[in-house]
Design an enzyme around this catalytic site. Structure first.
Site, short mmCIF file in Angstrom:
data_model
loop_
_atom_site.label_atom_id
_atom_site.label_comp_id
_atom_site.label_asym_id
_atom_site.label_seq_id
_atom_site.Cartn_x
_atom_site.Cartn_y
_atom_site.Cartn_z
N HIS A 1 -2.14 0.90 7.45
CA HIS A 1 -2.23 1.12 6.10
C HIS A 1 -1.99 2.44 5.58
O HIS A 1 -2.03 3.42 6.44
CB HIS A 1 -3.78 0.72 5.76
CG HIS A 1 -4.15 0.84 4.25
ND1 HIS A 1 -3.53 -0.18 3.45
CD2 HIS A 1 -5.38 1.38 3.54
CE1 HIS A 1 -4.01 -0.13 2.14
NE2 HIS A 1 -5.01 0.72 2.04
N ASN B 1 -7.76 4.74 -2.36
CA ASN B 1 -7.22 3.71 -1.66
C ASN B 1 -6.64 2.88 -2.91
O ASN B 1 -6.43 3.34 -4.13
CB ASN B 1 -8.24 2.87 -1.20
CG ASN B 1 -7.89 1.95 -0.17
OD1 ASN B 1 -6.71 1.78 0.07
ND2 ASN B 1 -8.73 1.28 0.57
N CYS C 1 0.52 -1.16 -0.20
CA CYS C 1 -0.02 -0.01 -0.02
C CYS C 1 0.91 1.27 0.08
O CYS C 1 0.61 2.29 -0.74
CB CYS C 1 -0.87 0.01 1.01
SG CYS C 1 -0.10 -0.11 2.93
#
Length: 446
Positions: free
Chosen positions: A367, A388, A71
């Site tokens: 994250h 995202n 991520c």
């Protein structure tokens, strides 16, 4: 004082407490049949979290990290790809940079750092807690902005077509198992050489041989990075462009407006052991071996909020780290502390503060995403738009929405361009970092 076991008397008291409220049975039946998430979902929160923002940036389509922990890499590359596509007025809405290219060099650099750390600790026993910690996970997919910064400054970037994703980029379980097994084997070889009296020069030479083996292995999973490629695209006026035989480093310096040297990492860890106004780092933290430590400046959450707003209003997204699993709904793409009525359904109280959760290991940075918008009412934010990296199936085509109260509780880090930061804060950032334990809460690499 001896430990006290559970007795029949204690069980009777617990049962009496549960049965004393008739609503407990009703809610229990609902939770057992439908699950806590569906039973406690607060639909007022859903109504309030709509995708309209006073200030937002059109950044293109959402990417997908799939079954990997990349991520941080995707979020950072999203900022670079937007700066390139926006400045060049590219027609390709699907333009992406190669995550695999950065992934390769991260794996290789982490392998070298691990072996260097093994040599640094070569006099210690295997039972030493730091040696054991190094061996537990020699390397992983995880990382953060500052590690990306070191990679991009050393190796540059490339378009996705120059080094496409591979099977191991979509599911990294096997590559990590193999790479870590080989690194542990390499650690044993180096430590055995030391115990047999081999000189340091010979040990260091053998480390280079191990690195050659690691490069070979990583190439089998990810392919070998390109030396050069042709950069080709069509702009919004329909004009075709080609830049022939450009290296990834030349491509980065020529086309990316985002330069990591212009940014600093600001965190919010409001715990007693980390006073605001100081910088912090962790022992053994990093990927690229160099003389510049990775560090973070710890400040009040309101400073993070105002700096994030300033950068968005200036037309640039903001990379941030958070605890994405708390008070969130993946399918709806909502992060809001009022999203679930846990207290009412479970007939209990949750009253730990952000500080409490950090100190008692109840939360951490899990994250990394990017802020691409904010809704301001009389100058104050009430919700945030998020890009995202979990594909387009969830949220609104992969975009999420966050309440401002969630920002307070679960955002831990933002990456801010120095031009938005006061001289006072920049001076604080110049302080030498306080070195923390490798397992401190500041350190999870996501």
């Amino acid at each position: 004082m001896g430990k006290k076991p559970i007795t029949a008397d204690i069980i009777d008291k617990c049962s009496e407490y549960y049965r004393s409220d008739k609503n407990n049975k009703v809610y229990s039946d609902a939770v057992m049949r439908n699950g806590l998430v569906e039973v406690s979902l607060n639909h007022d929160s859903i109504k309030n979290m709509h995708f309209d923002f006073s200030d937002e940036i059109e950044v293109g389509r959402v990417t997908a990290q799939k079954k990997t922990a990349r991520c941080w890499m995707f979020a950072a590359l999203n900022t670079v790809r937007y700066s390139i596509s926006h400045s060049l007025k590219m027609k390709e809405v699907d333009f992406q940079l190669s995550q695999n290219y950065i992934y390769f060099w991260d794996k290789f650099e982490k392998s070298n750092l691990f072996l260097e750390n093994i040599i640094e600790t070569i006099d210690r026993e295997l039972s030493d807690h730091e040696v054991a910690g190094l061996l537990k996970e020699p390397q992983s997919d995880c990382g953060q902005w500052d590690m990306f910064a070191k990679l991009i400054e050393k190796y540059g970037v490339a378009p996705l077509y120059a080094m496409p994703e591979t099977q191991s980029c979509t599911d990294s379980k096997i590559i990590n198992e193999i790479v870590n097994e080989k690194l542990r084997q390499g650690a044993k070889e180096l430590r055995d050489m030391h115990r047999s009296g081999k000189p340091l020069k010979e040990i260091e030479d053998h480390k280079e041989y191990i690195l050659m083996d690691m490069y070979n292995i990583i190439c089998h999973f990810l392919g070998e990075p390109p030396d050069k490629f042709d950069f080709e695209y069509r702009d919004l006026d329909g004009v075709f462009h080609r830049d022939k035989d450009i290296t990834p480093l030349e491509f980065y310096h020529k086309y990316s407006k985002v330069k990591p040297i212009d940014y600093i990492s600001i965190i919010n860890f409001p715990t007693d052991d980390k006073p605001f106004g100081n910088t912090y780092s962790l022992k053994y933290l990093g990927n690229v071996v160099d003389d510049e430590p990775i560090k973070y400046l710890n400040l009040d959450i309101e400073v993070l909020r105002q700096l994030t707003i300033a950068q968005i209003k200036d037309g640039e997204q903001v990379v941030f780290g958070c605890d994405v699993g708390k008070m969130s709904h993946r399918g709806l793409g909502i992060l809001d502390i009022n999203l679930y009525n846990y207290e009412a359904v479970l007939n209990t109280k949750f009253n730990m503060t952000k500080k409490d959760r950090l100190m008692y290991r109840g939360t951490s940075l899990t994250h990394v995403m990017t802020f691409t918008g904010v809704n301001l009412v009389d100058g104050k934010p009430n919700r945030w738009k998020i890009q995202n990296s979990w594909g387009e199936a969830e949220g609104k085509k992969g975009f999420y929405i966050m309440s401002d109260r969630w920002f307070d509780e679960y955002v831990f880090k933002v990456i801010i361009n120095k031009k938005h930061i006061s001289n006072e804060i920049l001076k604080q950032y110049e302080k030498a970092p306080i070195i923390l334990s490798p397992w401190d809460q500041v350190g999870p690499l996501f």
